[in-house]
Design an enzyme around this catalytic site. Structure first.
Site, PDB file in Angstrom:
ATOM      1  N   ALA A  50       2.887  15.207  -4.579  1.00 28.84           N
ATOM      2  CA  ALA A  50       3.505  15.715  -3.833  1.00 28.84           C
ATOM      3  C   ALA A  50       5.223  14.045  -3.182  1.00 28.84           C
ATOM      4  O   ALA A  50       5.507  13.524  -3.620  1.00 28.84           O
ATOM      5  CB  ALA A  50       3.660  16.114  -1.789  1.00 28.84           C
ATOM      6  N   THR A  86      -2.162  16.798   6.028  1.00 29.91           N
ATOM      7  CA  THR A  86      -1.928  14.940   6.495  1.00 29.91           C
ATOM      8  C   THR A  86      -1.596  15.205   8.134  1.00 29.91           C
ATOM      9  O   THR A  86      -1.662  16.871   8.459  1.00 29.91           O
ATOM     10  CB  THR A  86      -0.448  15.343   6.032  1.00 29.91           C
ATOM     11  OG1 THR A  86       0.083  14.086   6.982  1.00 29.91           O
ATOM     12  CG2 THR A  86       0.250  16.337   5.760  1.00 29.91           C
ATOM     13  N   GLU A 121       0.657  14.059   9.414  1.00 30.76           N
ATOM     14  CA  GLU A 121       1.964  14.733  10.028  1.00 30.76           C
ATOM     15  C   GLU A 121       2.162  16.242  10.273  1.00 30.76           C
ATOM     16  O   GLU A 121       2.950  16.664  11.225  1.00 30.76           O
ATOM     17  CB  GLU A 121       2.938  14.484   8.946  1.00 30.76           C
ATOM     18  CG  GLU A 121       3.191  13.032   8.916  1.00 30.76           C
ATOM     19  CD  GLU A 121       4.125  12.681  10.013  1.00 30.76           C
ATOM     20  OE1 GLU A 121       5.448  13.463  10.302  1.00 30.76           O
ATOM     21  OE2 GLU A 121       4.113  11.430  10.745  1.00 30.76           O
ATOM     22  N   TYR A 180       8.992  17.140   5.818  1.00 32.94           N
ATOM     23  CA  TYR A 180       7.702  16.906   5.117  1.00 32.94           C
ATOM     24  C   TYR A 180       6.507  17.827   5.678  1.00 32.94           C
ATOM     25  O   TYR A 180       5.412  18.825   5.047  1.00 32.94           O
ATOM     26  CB  TYR A 180       7.665  15.744   5.152  1.00 32.94           C
ATOM     27  CG  TYR A 180       5.797  15.228   4.589  1.00 32.94           C
ATOM     28  CD1 TYR A 180       5.833  15.444   3.056  1.00 32.94           C
ATOM     29  CD2 TYR A 180       5.320  14.784   5.187  1.00 32.94           C
ATOM     30  CE1 TYR A 180       4.634  14.685   2.782  1.00 32.94           C
ATOM     31  CE2 TYR A 180       4.129  14.482   5.250  1.00 32.94           C
ATOM     32  CZ  TYR A 180       3.402  14.312   3.366  1.00 32.94           C
ATOM     33  OH  TYR A 180       2.604  14.113   3.092  1.00 32.94           O
ATOM     34  N   LYS A 197       3.860  20.754   3.871  1.00 33.95           N
ATOM     35  CA  LYS A 197       2.509  20.296   4.108  1.00 33.95           C
ATOM     36  C   LYS A 197       1.679  21.213   4.819  1.00 33.95           C
ATOM     37  O   LYS A 197       0.169  21.844   4.163  1.00 33.95           O
ATOM     38  CB  LYS A 197       2.283  19.111   4.645  1.00 33.95           C
ATOM     39  CG  LYS A 197       2.392  18.132   3.983  1.00 33.95           C
ATOM     40  CD  LYS A 197       1.361  17.598   2.594  1.00 33.95           C
ATOM     41  CE  LYS A 197       1.262  16.774   1.295  1.00 33.95           C
ATOM     42  NZ  LYS A 197       0.653  16.550   0.485  1.00 33.95           N
TER      43      LYS A 197
HETATM   44  P1  NAP Z   1       2.395   8.415  -3.240  1.00 34.72           P
HETATM   45  O1  NAP Z   1       2.244   7.176  -3.875  1.00 34.72           O
HETATM   46  O2  NAP Z   1       3.940   9.073  -2.391  1.00 34.72           O
HETATM   47  O3  NAP Z   1       1.997   9.537  -4.349  1.00 34.72           O
HETATM   48  C1  NAP Z   1       3.157  10.867  -5.213  1.00 34.72           C
HETATM   49  C2  NAP Z   1       2.736  11.253  -6.204  1.00 34.72           C
HETATM   50  O4  NAP Z   1       3.566  12.733  -6.730  1.00 34.72           O
HETATM   51  C3  NAP Z   1       2.788  10.175  -7.095  1.00 34.72           C
HETATM   52  O5  NAP Z   1       2.365  10.564  -8.147  1.00 34.72           O
HETATM   53  C4  NAP Z   1       4.588  11.578  -7.828  1.00 34.72           C
HETATM   54  O6  NAP Z   1       4.994  10.858  -8.827  1.00 34.72           O
HETATM   55  C5  NAP Z   1       3.931  12.242  -7.159  1.00 34.72           C
HETATM   56  N1  NAP Z   1       4.891  14.340  -7.362  1.00 34.72           N
HETATM   57  C6  NAP Z   1       6.428  13.823  -6.712  1.00 34.72           C
HETATM   58  N2  NAP Z   1       6.698  14.867  -6.870  1.00 34.72           N
HETATM   59  C7  NAP Z   1       6.449  15.655  -8.275  1.00 34.72           C
HETATM   60  C8  NAP Z   1       6.119  17.059  -8.791  1.00 34.72           C
HETATM   61  N3  NAP Z   1       7.106  17.426  -8.343  1.00 34.72           N
HETATM   62  N4  NAP Z   1       5.615  17.002 -10.089  1.00 34.72           N
HETATM   63  C9  NAP Z   1       4.493  16.036  -9.996  1.00 34.72           C
HETATM   64  N5  NAP Z   1       4.302  15.497  -8.817  1.00 34.72           N
HETATM   65  C10 NAP Z   1       5.395  14.228  -7.923  1.00 34.72           C
HETATM   66  O7  NAP Z   1       1.980   9.507  -2.257  1.00 34.72           O
HETATM   67  P2  NAP Z   1       0.286   9.158  -2.219  1.00 34.72           P
HETATM   68  O8  NAP Z   1       0.436   8.117  -0.664  1.00 34.72           O
HETATM   69  O9  NAP Z   1      -0.653   9.041  -2.865  1.00 34.72           O
HETATM   70  O10 NAP Z   1      -0.224   9.876  -1.295  1.00 34.72           O
HETATM   71  C11 NAP Z   1      -0.932  11.274  -1.665  1.00 34.72           C
HETATM   72  C12 NAP Z   1      -0.988  13.044  -1.549  1.00 34.72           C
HETATM   73  O11 NAP Z   1      -1.520  12.756  -0.270  1.00 34.72           O
HETATM   74  C13 NAP Z   1       0.509  13.684  -1.216  1.00 34.72           C
HETATM   75  O12 NAP Z   1       0.439  14.701  -1.361  1.00 34.72           O
HETATM   76  C14 NAP Z   1       0.732  13.040   0.523  1.00 34.72           C
HETATM   77  O13 NAP Z   1       2.313  13.493   0.726  1.00 34.72           O
HETATM   78  C15 NAP Z   1      -0.677  13.197   0.698  1.00 34.72           C
HETATM   79  N6  NAP Z   1      -0.697  11.976   2.024  1.00 34.72           N
HETATM   80  C16 NAP Z   1      -0.577  10.742   1.885  1.00 34.72           C
HETATM   81  C17 NAP Z   1      -0.711  10.141   3.268  1.00 34.72           C
HETATM   82  C18 NAP Z   1      -0.794   8.274   3.314  1.00 34.72           C
HETATM   83  O14 NAP Z   1      -1.430   8.452   4.148  1.00 34.72           O
HETATM   84  N7  NAP Z   1      -0.156   8.368   2.312  1.00 34.72           N
HETATM   85  C19 NAP Z   1      -1.660  10.531   4.529  1.00 34.72           C
HETATM   86  C20 NAP Z   1      -1.689  12.010   4.087  1.00 34.72           C
HETATM   87  C21 NAP Z   1      -1.558  12.864   2.954  1.00 34.72           C
HETATM   88  P3  NAP Z   1       6.240  10.029  -9.169  1.00 34.72           P
HETATM   89  O15 NAP Z   1       4.910   8.560  -9.215  1.00 34.72           O
HETATM   90  O16 NAP Z   1       6.292   9.915 -10.422  1.00 34.72           O
HETATM   91  O17 NAP Z   1       7.110   9.849  -8.005  1.00 34.72           O
HETATM   92  O1  F7E Z   2       6.372   5.458   8.838  1.00 34.07           O
HETATM   93  C1  F7E Z   2       8.028   4.637  11.673  1.00 34.07           C
HETATM   94  C2  F7E Z   2       8.258   5.902  11.171  1.00 34.07           C
HETATM   95  O2  F7E Z   2       7.103   6.117   6.698  1.00 34.07           O
HETATM   96  C3  F7E Z   2       5.331   5.429  10.193  1.00 34.07           C
HETATM   97  C4  F7E Z   2       2.942   9.201   4.662  1.00 34.07           C
HETATM   98  O3  F7E Z   2       2.298   8.746   4.145  1.00 34.07           O
HETATM   99  O4  F7E Z   2       1.174   8.768   6.283  1.00 34.07           O
HETATM  100  C5  F7E Z   2       3.520   8.681   5.713  1.00 34.07           C
HETATM  101  O5  F7E Z   2       4.081   9.103   6.571  1.00 34.07           O
HETATM  102  C6  F7E Z   2       6.336   5.058  11.247  1.00 34.07           C
HETATM  103  C7  F7E Z   2       7.392   6.139  11.832  1.00 34.07           C
HETATM  104  O6  F7E Z   2       4.658   6.948   7.000  1.00 34.07           O
HETATM  105  C8  F7E Z   2      10.711   1.874  10.118  1.00 34.07           C
HETATM  106  O7  F7E Z   2       9.452   5.829  12.161  1.00 34.07           O
HETATM  107  C9  F7E Z   2       9.584   2.008  11.539  1.00 34.07           C
HETATM  108  O8  F7E Z   2       6.927   6.311  12.706  1.00 34.07           O
HETATM  109  O9  F7E Z   2       5.248   4.714   7.050  1.00 34.07           O
HETATM  110  P1  F7E Z   2       5.951   5.798   7.081  1.00 34.07           P
HETATM  111  P2  F7E Z   2       4.812   7.992   8.177  1.00 34.07           P
HETATM  112  O10 F7E Z   2       5.630   8.819   8.077  1.00 34.07           O
HETATM  113  O11 F7E Z   2       3.775   8.236   8.786  1.00 34.07           O
HETATM  114  C10 F7E Z   2       2.198  10.530   7.082  1.00 34.07           C
HETATM  115  C11 F7E Z   2       0.334  10.200   7.160  1.00 34.07           C
HETATM  116  C12 F7E Z   2       2.104  10.992   5.119  1.00 34.07           C
HETATM  117  O12 F7E Z   2       1.032  12.181   5.347  1.00 34.07           O
HETATM  118  C13 F7E Z   2       3.127  11.039   4.233  1.00 34.07           C
HETATM  119  O13 F7E Z   2       2.803  11.516   3.275  1.00 34.07           O
HETATM  120  O14 F7E Z   2       6.959   4.179  11.438  1.00 34.07           O
HETATM  121  N1  F7E Z   2       9.624   2.884  10.963  1.00 34.07           N
HETATM  122  N2  F7E Z   2      10.582   1.511  11.349  1.00 34.07           N
HETATM  123  C14 F7E Z   2       9.415   2.997   9.819  1.00 34.07           C
HETATM  124  N3  F7E Z   2       8.999   3.998   9.094  1.00 34.07           N
HETATM  125  C15 F7E Z   2       9.855   3.664   7.821  1.00 34.07           C
HETATM  126  N4  F7E Z   2       9.205   3.706   6.673  1.00 34.07           N
HETATM  127  N5  F7E Z   2      10.715   2.875   7.642  1.00 34.07           N
HETATM  128  C16 F7E Z   2      11.525   1.834   8.236  1.00 34.07           C
HETATM  129  O15 F7E Z   2      11.686   0.916   8.965  1.00 34.07           O
END
Ligand code: NAP
Ligand code: F7E
Length: 323
Positions: free
Chosen positions: A83, A126, A128, A150, A154
């Protein structure tokens, strides 16, 4: 016959941890590689995964490439982790986010239906999707209200997963995962930005750390714990949706406090607010209720936020010192 898994997003944080987890369980692991101009395999090398998996070129926006990849991998389990996952970027790239994060899910579901619809499917949904929260604690029954392109993309992917399960009797499950982090987290996300900043400040490479809304609250867990929940969902007789969370929420401010304390510093002397990091619409607070995962999957988070942040600070100290 050995179990075969296919992972999209294998070069991401969760993809690397899941590949490691499945290899340790004896799976043959295949991954979709969205080839870019530079190497994206550092996480797979970090966990000693790269030489044990098979990567197949393809992009989530390219249905033909996914069908081709599934014909090669012949997986029994498919994990759709790919994603555009950075919420902040999704306002700058809403269409790309919709194509990769939203339509990409339908591409994978269609590819499964056209190749082998008995394969089991996991969708990375997620917290989100809850966005402007409708209940203090969010469970599988809480109504959704996404607050970013986003989150909207999702939510579409989430409902397509439910729809394919109900329309075609597919074993399609959706994990509604709350934030999870690790030393392999992308540097743009707030926890890693903070732990990297702490390491640089401690080692004299940086003077301050610019952040946005530090009053936002998140339910943060460890990615290494969360990939087990993904796998457990696909081992159930019936597909379903599950909230995966710790059940504890913390402000960005308190997360900073923990990170700076690890190196004996006070965050208030280093953290500065830069409105550039504010979002057009913020998700102020998230708090998951993982009761269903606990009772049905026997899963619960093992790592506390303090343990997680300290692990990340230590890893960044080692990385920055080596630079
Ligand atoms: P991540 O580190 O950003 O990894 C995303 C992966 O998707 C990377 O391997 C990226 O490839 C690949 N990708 C992006 N665009 C693509 C495309 N068009 N075609 C094929 N592959 C593509 O995310 P993560 O934290 O591991 O999260 C994994 C999944 O869980 C994601 O779908 C995210 O939205 C979801 N999620 C994450 C969290 C969290 O807190 N981490 C929570 C809830 C849901 P490149 O490395 O080449 O860019
Ligand atoms: O932000 C605040 C920001 O970018 C967390 C993704 O994995 O989790 C992730 O999304 C919070 C937000 O994660 C900065 O405004 C403050 O309130 O680490 P984040 P996210 O937006 O919660 C969900 C579950 C996903 O699914 C997503 O893929 O932190 N914040 N100051 C900041 N955030 C960032 N990035 N940078 C700042 O400087």
């Amino acid at each position: 016959m050995s179990k075969r898994a296919f992972i999209t997003g294998i070069t991401g944080q969760d993809g690397a941890y899941l590949a490691r987890f499945l290899l340790d369980k004896g799976y043959e692991v295949f991954g979709l590689l969205a080839r870019r101009s530079s190497s994206t395999s550092w996480r797979l090398e970090y966990l000693n995964v790269l030489s044990h998996i098979k990567l197949i070129d393809g992009d989530l926006t390219d249905l033909a490439a996914i069908i081709r990849a599934l014909r090669i991998a012949k997986p029994t389990e498919i994990y759709n982790l790919g994603a555009q996952s950075f919420v902040g970027s999704s306002w700058d790239q809403p269409i790309l986010t919709g194509q990769a994060t939203g339509i990409g899910v339908t591409n994978v579901l269609e590819a499964i239906r056209l190749t082998d619809s008995s394969a089991r499917f996991y969708q990375a949904s997620t917290s989100e999707m809850f966005g402007l929260i409708q209940e203090t604690t969010q469970s599988e029954k809480t109504p959704f209200y996404p607050r970013s392109p986003y989150g909207v993309a999702k939510l579409y992917g989430h409902w397509m997963t439910v729809n394919y399960r109900e329309s075609f009797n597919m074993h399609a499950s959706s994990g509604i995962l709350f934030n999870h982090e690790s030393p392999l987290r992308g540097i743009e996300f707030v926890t890693r930005k903070v732990t990297d900043g702490v390491a640089r400040i401690k080692l004299g490479r940086q003077k301050s750390l610019m952040l946005g809304n530090i009053d936002a609250q998140r339910d943060w867990g460890f990615a290494g714990d969360y990939v087990e929940a993904m796998w457990l969902m696909l081992q159930q007789d019936q597909p379903d949706d599950y909230v995966i969370a710790t059940g504890v929420t913390t402000t960005v401010r308190d997360m900073c406090r923990i990170a700076f304390e690890r190196v004996g510093l006070d965050y208030e002397n280093y953290v500065k607010i830069d409105p550039r990091y504010y979002r057009p619409a913020e998700v102020e607070v998230l708090l998951g209720n993982p009761a269903k995962a606990k009772s049905r999957l026997a899963w619960s988070a093992k790592t506390s936020l303090k343990e997680l942040i300290e692990m990340m600070v230590d890893a960044d100290l080692a990385r920055v010192s080596a630079q």
